[in-house]
Write a protein that holds these residues in place. Sequence first.
Motif, PDB file in Angstrom:
ATOM      1  N   ALA A 116       0.836  -1.208   0.000  1.00  0.00           N
ATOM      2  CA  ALA A 116       0.000   0.000   0.000  1.00  0.00           C
ATOM      3  C   ALA A 116       0.868   1.254   0.000  1.00  0.00           C
ATOM      4  N   LEU A 117       1.987   1.212   0.731  1.00  0.00           N
ATOM      5  CA  LEU A 117       2.885   2.362   0.772  1.00  0.00           C
ATOM      6  C   LEU A 117       3.524   2.593  -0.599  1.00  0.00           C
ATOM      7  N   ARG A 118       3.869   1.526  -1.304  1.00  0.00           N
ATOM      8  CA  ARG A 118       4.421   1.682  -2.657  1.00  0.00           C
ATOM      9  C   ARG A 118       3.380   2.301  -3.591  1.00  0.00           C
ATOM     10  N   ILE A 119       2.124   1.930  -3.412  1.00  0.00           N
ATOM     11  CA  ILE A 119       1.058   2.509  -4.238  1.00  0.00           C
ATOM     12  C   ILE A 119       0.920   3.995  -3.954  1.00  0.00           C
ATOM     13  N   VAL A 120       1.043   4.381  -2.688  1.00  0.00           N
ATOM     14  CA  VAL A 120       0.979   5.805  -2.334  1.00  0.00           C
ATOM     15  C   VAL A 120       2.066   6.573  -3.069  1.00  0.00           C
ATOM     16  N   THR A 163       0.478   4.848   9.375  1.00  0.00           N
ATOM     17  CA  THR A 163       1.153   4.437  10.606  1.00  0.00           C
ATOM     18  C   THR A 163       2.486   3.768  10.284  1.00  0.00           C
ATOM     19  N   LEU A 164       2.501   2.926   9.252  1.00  0.00           N
ATOM     20  CA  LEU A 164       3.751   2.298   8.822  1.00  0.00           C
ATOM     21  C   LEU A 164       4.750   3.359   8.373  1.00  0.00           C
ATOM     22  N   TYR A 165       4.283   4.325   7.570  1.00  0.00           N
ATOM     23  CA  TYR A 165       5.164   5.419   7.155  1.00  0.00           C
ATOM     24  C   TYR A 165       5.732   6.139   8.383  1.00  0.00           C
ATOM     25  N   ASP A 177      11.451   7.649  -1.782  1.00  0.00           N
ATOM     26  CA  ASP A 177      10.061   7.192  -1.862  1.00  0.00           C
ATOM     27  C   ASP A 177       9.274   7.567  -0.606  1.00  0.00           C
ATOM     28  N   LEU A 178       9.907   7.483   0.560  1.00  0.00           N
ATOM     29  CA  LEU A 178       9.214   7.857   1.791  1.00  0.00           C
ATOM     30  C   LEU A 178       8.906   9.347   1.826  1.00  0.00           C
ATOM     31  N   ARG A 179       9.794  10.150   1.268  1.00  0.00           N
ATOM     32  CA  ARG A 179       9.533  11.588   1.241  1.00  0.00           C
ATOM     33  C   ARG A 179       8.362  11.896   0.299  1.00  0.00           C
ATOM     34  N   ILE A 180       8.274  11.148  -0.799  1.00  0.00           N
ATOM     35  CA  ILE A 180       7.146  11.311  -1.709  1.00  0.00           C
ATOM     36  C   ILE A 180       5.854  10.896  -1.015  1.00  0.00           C
ATOM     37  N   ALA A 181       5.912   9.785  -0.287  1.00  0.00           N
ATOM     38  CA  ALA A 181       4.737   9.334   0.459  1.00  0.00           C
ATOM     39  C   ALA A 181       4.310  10.378   1.480  1.00  0.00           C
ATOM     40  N   GLU A 182       5.281  11.006   2.126  1.00  0.00           N
ATOM     41  CA  GLU A 182       4.960  12.035   3.115  1.00  0.00           C
ATOM     42  C   GLU A 182       4.166  13.172   2.482  1.00  0.00           C
ATOM     43  N   GLN A 183       4.589  13.596   1.286  1.00  0.00           N
ATOM     44  CA  GLN A 183       3.866  14.679   0.612  1.00  0.00           C
ATOM     45  C   GLN A 183       2.441  14.254   0.273  1.00  0.00           C
ATOM     46  N   ALA A 184       2.273  13.008  -0.157  1.00  0.00           N
ATOM     47  CA  ALA A 184       0.933  12.512  -0.484  1.00  0.00           C
ATOM     48  C   ALA A 184       0.053  12.476   0.759  1.00  0.00           C
TER      49      ALA A 184
END
Length: 231
Positions: free
Chosen positions: A37-41, A81-83, A137-144
């Motif tokens: 799910a995090l990769r999809i984000v 929560t995982l992020y 990728d985590l920084r991109i997820a954070e923005q999303a």
Amino acid sequence: MASAPELTNDPQDLQYHGRKASRAKSEHRRRLILEAALRIVVRDGVRGIRHRAVAAEAEVPLAATTYYFRDIDELIVDTFTLYTEKALLDVDDLTRRFDQPWLRTAAADGPDRQAVQNFMVTQVMTYMRHQLLEQRDLRIAEQAFRYEAIINPAIRRLALLHRQALLDKATDFFRHILPSAQPQADAEILLGLFHTLEYNALLQDEGEVELARIEAITRQYLSLILPPPAE
């Protein structure tokens, strides 16, 4: 709608809302689903999270996602929560780098101002390189997730708790390691600077991140907050 978990400064205290796994194999599958799910984000944004899409990404049966997560909101909240767990571990690593007895003394006394500044720049840039190149990728997820928090109340609550945890860590830094007359205000400024630098870096292609510019800005910022040299 899933409610946000209570969040402390310890990543191990994070509470997930999905069905708890009773066996190691089940926990592994639940983790696979959240990682997918995090990769999809990262790829499609938070709205890309759908049971069928996540199951396909995780290479698990569709029934597995609906077994562990009763609805999309619960899956989204647990993905955030995982992020958050991953992000806080990185911040913990950074704060441990600054927990040096000599640094507390040098920062308070003033004469070793240049040594303090050089040490802090080195540690911050090590963190930034890791965040922007290895953890992009985590920084991109954070923005999303930051955008989703504006329109999704469950994510908003978790985002506020996540931000408060980061603010508490930064405030402790300005209270105990680099003494400040206004530790919370300085912590707010530091978080704002980090978020701005990270966002601007994400607007560039991965191979074009201007680390030298980030270092120059970091050095200028530290020159403003470090105690002046002793007379």
